[in-house]
Motif scaffolding. Structure first.
Motif, PDB file in Angstrom:
ATOM      1  N   HIS A  23       0.861  -1.183   0.000  1.00 44.31           N
ATOM      2  CA  HIS A  23       0.000   0.000   0.000  1.00 44.31           C
ATOM      3  C   HIS A  23       0.895   1.230   0.000  1.00 44.31           C
ATOM      4  N   ARG A  24       0.432   2.226  -0.718  1.00 44.04           N
ATOM      5  CA  ARG A  24       1.181   3.466  -0.810  1.00 44.04           C
ATOM      6  C   ARG A  24       0.266   4.534  -0.219  1.00 44.04           C
ATOM      7  N   SER A  25       0.707   5.167   0.847  1.00 43.56           N
ATOM      8  CA  SER A  25      -0.138   6.146   1.522  1.00 43.56           C
ATOM      9  C   SER A  25       0.549   7.496   1.502  1.00 43.56           C
ATOM     10  N   VAL A  26      -0.151   8.470   0.980  1.00 44.30           N
ATOM     11  CA  VAL A  26       0.392   9.829   0.938  1.00 44.30           C
ATOM     12  C   VAL A  26      -0.206  10.594   2.111  1.00 44.30           C
ATOM     13  N   ILE A  27       0.662  11.032   3.001  1.00 44.99           N
ATOM     14  CA  ILE A  27       0.228  11.722   4.214  1.00 44.99           C
ATOM     15  C   ILE A  27       0.725  13.162   4.128  1.00 44.99           C
ATOM     16  N   ALA A  28      -0.155  14.094   4.453  1.00 45.84           N
ATOM     17  CA  ALA A  28       0.227  15.507   4.423  1.00 45.84           C
ATOM     18  C   ALA A  28       0.641  15.961   5.816  1.00 45.84           C
ATOM     19  N   PHE A  29       1.769  16.596   5.906  1.00 46.86           N
ATOM     20  CA  PHE A  29       2.252  17.150   7.161  1.00 46.86           C
ATOM     21  C   PHE A  29       2.499  18.644   6.959  1.00 46.86           C
ATOM     22  N   SER A  30       2.438  19.361   8.038  1.00 47.59           N
ATOM     23  CA  SER A  30       2.891  20.754   7.999  1.00 47.59           C
ATOM     24  C   SER A  30       4.384  20.735   7.675  1.00 47.59           C
ATOM     25  N   VAL A  31       4.847  21.729   6.956  1.00 50.02           N
ATOM     26  CA  VAL A  31       6.290  21.766   6.654  1.00 50.02           C
ATOM     27  C   VAL A  31       7.114  21.912   7.934  1.00 50.02           C
ATOM     28  N   GLU A  32       6.458  22.389   8.990  1.00 49.48           N
ATOM     29  CA  GLU A  32       7.193  22.549  10.243  1.00 49.48           C
ATOM     30  C   GLU A  32       7.258  21.251  11.051  1.00 49.48           C
ATOM     31  N   ALA A  33       6.437  20.290  10.685  1.00 48.26           N
ATOM     32  CA  ALA A  33       6.397  19.049  11.464  1.00 48.26           C
ATOM     33  C   ALA A  33       7.641  18.205  11.205  1.00 48.26           C
ATOM     34  N   ASP A  34       8.048  17.489  12.234  1.00 49.19           N
ATOM     35  CA  ASP A  34       9.080  16.477  12.026  1.00 49.19           C
ATOM     36  C   ASP A  34       8.393  15.265  11.410  1.00 49.19           C
ATOM     37  N   VAL A  35       8.789  14.909  10.222  1.00 53.99           N
ATOM     38  CA  VAL A  35       8.152  13.778   9.552  1.00 53.99           C
ATOM     39  C   VAL A  35       8.630  12.481  10.196  1.00 53.99           C
ATOM     40  N   PRO A  36       7.700  11.673  10.694  1.00 54.93           N
ATOM     41  CA  PRO A  36       8.138  10.421  11.336  1.00 54.93           C
ATOM     42  C   PRO A  36       8.663   9.405  10.305  1.00 54.93           C
ATOM     43  N   ASP A  37       9.553   8.538  10.748  1.00 52.39           N
ATOM     44  CA  ASP A  37      10.114   7.516   9.864  1.00 52.39           C
ATOM     45  C   ASP A  37       9.101   6.425   9.538  1.00 52.39           C
ATOM     46  N   THR A  38       8.180   6.210  10.456  1.00 54.46           N
ATOM     47  CA  THR A  38       7.163   5.188  10.211  1.00 54.46           C
ATOM     48  C   THR A  38       5.787   5.766  10.488  1.00 54.46           C
ATOM     49  N   TRP A  39       4.816   5.137   9.859  1.00 56.60           N
ATOM     50  CA  TRP A  39       3.425   5.584   9.990  1.00 56.60           C
ATOM     51  C   TRP A  39       2.568   4.347   9.869  1.00 56.60           C
ATOM     52  N   ASP A  40       1.501   4.254  10.634  1.00 58.58           N
ATOM     53  CA  ASP A  40       0.624   3.096  10.475  1.00 58.58           C
ATOM     54  C   ASP A  40      -0.161   3.231   9.171  1.00 58.58           C
ATOM     55  N   CYS A  41      -0.117   2.205   8.356  1.00 59.47           N
ATOM     56  CA  CYS A  41      -0.809   2.242   7.066  1.00 59.47           C
ATOM     57  C   CYS A  41      -2.311   2.453   7.295  1.00 59.47           C
ATOM     58  N   PRO A  42      -2.900   3.471   6.664  1.00 54.80           N
ATOM     59  CA  PRO A  42      -4.341   3.706   6.877  1.00 54.80           C
ATOM     60  C   PRO A  42      -5.211   2.599   6.278  1.00 54.80           C
ATOM     61  N   LYS A  43      -4.646   1.815   5.358  1.00 58.17           N
ATOM     62  CA  LYS A  43      -5.458   0.783   4.710  1.00 58.17           C
ATOM     63  C   LYS A  43      -5.471  -0.518   5.494  1.00 58.17           C
ATOM     64  N   CYS A  44      -4.333  -0.905   6.055  1.00 59.41           N
ATOM     65  CA  CYS A  44      -4.289  -2.204   6.730  1.00 59.41           C
ATOM     66  C   CYS A  44      -3.776  -2.115   8.161  1.00 59.41           C
TER      67      CYS A  44
END
Ligand code: ZN
Length: 102
Positions: A23-44
């Motif tokens: 699954h490919r999930s595109v997540i939008a973050f504020s440019v000021e946010a620290d982007v996490p290395d991992t994210w729980d897949c919204p699909k599974c």
């Protein structure tokens, strides 16, 4: 409509995460946010990472154990054998006494 009334939207960046199930999930973050290395897949719900070539493994889930498996954990084979002997002795004596007719 929209932005003019609500004020300017915070500048965003989009980050793509990849999970074990492709699954490919595109997540939008504020440019000021620290982007996490991992994210729980919204699909599974599996963990997803930024590396499309190497998504994280699904977490190990303890396999379902049967009642017998739990009993075997608690009792050794020797104990089991002695319990079985006891049960058989009791069954045989009841058969002899005519309490059980099978
Ligand atoms: Zn997924």
């Amino acid at each position: 409509m929209g932005e003019a009334e609500r004020g300017e939207a915070a500048p965003r960046q989009t980050v793509t995460y990849f999970c074990h199930h492709d699954h490919r999930s595109v997540i939008a973050f504020s440019v000021e946010a620290d982007v996490p290395d991992t994210w729980d897949c919204p699909k599974c719900g599996m963990p997803a990472s930024l590396d499309s070539e190497n998504p994280p493994e699904a977490p190990r889930i303890a396999p379902y154990k049967t009642h017998l498996a739990y009993v075997k954990e608690r009792r050794s084979d020797a104990e089991a054998a002695s319990i079985l002997d006891e049960a058989l002795a009791s069954l045989r004596s009841k058969r002899k006494a005519g309490e059980i007719i099978f």
